[in-house]
Design a protein around this motif. Structure first.
Motif, PDB file in Angstrom:
ATOM      1  N   ILE A 249      -4.650  35.744 -16.367  1.00 51.28           N
ATOM      2  CA  ILE A 249      -5.409  34.740 -16.465  1.00 51.28           C
ATOM      3  C   ILE A 249      -6.672  34.303 -15.737  1.00 51.28           C
ATOM      4  N   MET A 250      -6.391  34.650 -14.587  1.00 49.64           N
ATOM      5  CA  MET A 250      -7.469  34.138 -13.383  1.00 49.64           C
ATOM      6  C   MET A 250      -8.537  35.119 -13.454  1.00 49.64           C
ATOM      7  N   GLY A 251      -7.992  36.545 -13.415  1.00 51.64           N
ATOM      8  CA  GLY A 251      -8.977  37.571 -13.554  1.00 51.64           C
ATOM      9  C   GLY A 251     -10.004  37.449 -14.613  1.00 51.64           C
ATOM     10  N   ASN A 257     -15.074  33.611 -15.064  1.00 52.36           N
ATOM     11  CA  ASN A 257     -16.291  32.756 -15.559  1.00 52.36           C
ATOM     12  C   ASN A 257     -17.035  32.036 -14.468  1.00 52.36           C
ATOM     13  N   ASN A 258     -16.259  31.555 -13.526  1.00 58.99           N
ATOM     14  CA  ASN A 258     -16.988  31.068 -12.494  1.00 58.99           C
ATOM     15  C   ASN A 258     -17.517  31.694 -11.344  1.00 58.99           C
ATOM     16  N   CYS A 270      -7.699  38.588  -7.749  1.00 51.48           N
ATOM     17  CA  CYS A 270      -6.783  38.004  -7.160  1.00 51.48           C
ATOM     18  C   CYS A 270      -5.196  38.860  -7.081  1.00 51.48           C
ATOM     19  N   SER A 271      -4.673  38.322  -6.089  1.00 53.88           N
ATOM     20  CA  SER A 271      -3.467  38.959  -6.100  1.00 53.88           C
ATOM     21  C   SER A 271      -2.129  37.961  -5.412  1.00 53.88           C
ATOM     22  N   PHE A 272      -0.897  38.131  -6.152  1.00 55.30           N
ATOM     23  CA  PHE A 272       0.055  37.411  -5.730  1.00 55.30           C
ATOM     24  C   PHE A 272       1.156  38.362  -5.518  1.00 55.30           C
ATOM     25  N   SER A 273       1.654  38.590  -4.399  1.00 55.74           N
ATOM     26  CA  SER A 273       2.608  39.684  -4.140  1.00 55.74           C
ATOM     27  C   SER A 273       4.129  39.021  -4.007  1.00 55.74           C
TER      28      SER A 273
END
Length: 405
Positions: A249-251, A257-258, A270-273
């Motif tokens: 979603i963020m990517g 967009n921003n 982004c990354s969430f490990s």
């Protein structure tokens, strides 16, 4: 000192003469007899204790059925007979390594920034940064500039590392192949162990303590690589498979967009490990503080997240595709080894999959707390234009040139 030379040793072994071959002959021999023999350094974090990490120096080899013996012969040749005191060849390798690392820093500045930012709080990331990141580059830079003064220490460090690493007590094998070949592999590995360095009584130890530095690295580039990082588990939020959906979603929505569409950056990630280490980073970004503002407001977007069922399905498909990618035998072996080294089970992977597939708009909105938590930790690293970084010097604890020599 030995630990800091690991990254250099990885670049030297296989590229110097050995007892039986020149380095050019060795290169040709490896390519004729195998599908490749290469070293890699990994850091595995224990899933049962996130404060515990294991550093490994690994050799990965591929070979056709019936040619297994050649792998062990060539590995023994590299590990036990490499001529590490050839000063001329060592300088060539150091100079090539410096050039290659400079190129990688400039072309993959987002990876450097993300690795550096997470090293401020993550022990595993700090270890990798020392071995492969800017600290390693600094050593290479100094060696290349003052090789004559430093060559003796370098040679001693490389020889000492070999004796410390390559002995039976440290060794573990991981085999993927036909069952009928396993017995031969077992016999060859037993013989291989007998030829390694004898175990020494004294043990070297090292301690890595992450430190918050919030650095700005100056270059002549006109673009920035801007990273903010942190760890949500340290704030009491457990890992969930829903974070894989949030990454998509963020990517493809908020960051895209921003940071890219409105901000003009070439890319954003982004990354969430599973260890909780997380980051936002931009790629070839004309902005600096404007991008940081976008990161700061990310949790607000997530808190108000509201998409229709069709969009949610697309996000889930995008996330699950990373888990269901077809794997080659070697990729399956690497995944299995990683699971073993990190103490992850099939149940752990299934739990993550179930959380991913069961994601809802509400569960995504709940992740706003995760993002707000790690962003509030305020770990920042930027590689970019010297004028822009100096103009916003107040947000950094330290500013220095990325290349000093």
């Amino acid at each position: 000192v030995l630990f800091r030379s690991l990254g250099i040793l990885k670049s030297v072994l296989g590229y110097v003469d050995t007892k039986s071959y020149s380095y050019a002959e060795l290169f040709n021999k490896i390519n004729m007899e195998t599908g490749g023999i290469s070293p890699v350094i990994n850091v595995y974090t224990n899933a049962l204790n996130l404060n515990e990490s294991t550093v490994t120096f690994e050799w990965k080899a591929k070979v056709l059925k019936g040619n297994l013996l050649q792998v062990f012969i060539l590995l023994n040749e590299i590990l036990m007979t490499s001529k590490l005191d050839n000063e001329k060849r060592l300088y060539e390798i150091i100079a090539e390594l410096k050039s290659r690392m400079q190129s990688n820093i400039m072309s993959a500045g987002h990876q450097v920034a993300a690795g550096r930012a997470t090293s401020y709080f993550s022990k595993a990331a700090a270890i990798l940064d020392i071995i492969n990141g800017l600290p390693c580059y600094r050593i290479v830079e100094e060696l290349e500039a003052n090789f004559e003064q430093n060559k003796g220490k370098l040679i001693d460090s490389l020889k000492g590392l070999c004796k410390y690493l390559f002995h039976p007590k440290n060794l573990m094998f991981d085999f993927t192949g036909d069952e009928e070949e396993y017995q031969q592999f077992s016999n060859l590995s037993d013989e291989f162990m007998k030829k390694l360095y004898p175990v020494k009584e004294s043990e070297h130890s090292f301690t890595v303590v992450p430190q918050k530095k919030n650095e700005g690295f100056l270059s002549s580039s006109q673009v920035q690589y801007v990273c903010r990082a942190g760890n949500f588990i340290k704030e009491g939020y457990p890992y969930t498979g829903a974070l894989r959906v949030l990454k998509v979603i963020m990517g493809y929505d908020y960051l895209w967009n921003n940071v890219r569409v409105k901000g003009g950056a070439y890319g954003c990630m982004c990354s969430f490990s599973k260890s909780g280490d997380s980051y936002f980073v931009s790629y070839r970004d004309p902005n600096l503080t404007k991008t940081i503002d976008v990161y700061d407001k990310a949790f607000e977007y997530i808190k108000q997240f509201n998409q229709d069922e069709r969009s949610m399905t697309q996000y889930v498909i995008g996330a699950i595709s990373e888990l269901d990618t077809p794997l080659t035998p070697s990729a399956k072996a690497l995944k299995s080894l990683s699971a073993f080294m990190t103490n992850q089970t099939k149940e752990d992977f299934q739990k993550e999959r179930d959380e991913l597939l069961g994601v809802t708009k509400e569960s995504i909105r709940n992740l706003s707390n995760y993002v707000e938590a790690f962003m509030n930790q305020n770990y920042l690293c930027v590689l970019g234009n010297d004028e822009k970084i100096k103009r916003d010097a107040g947000i950094f604890d330290n500013i220095e040139s990325i290349f000093k020599n």
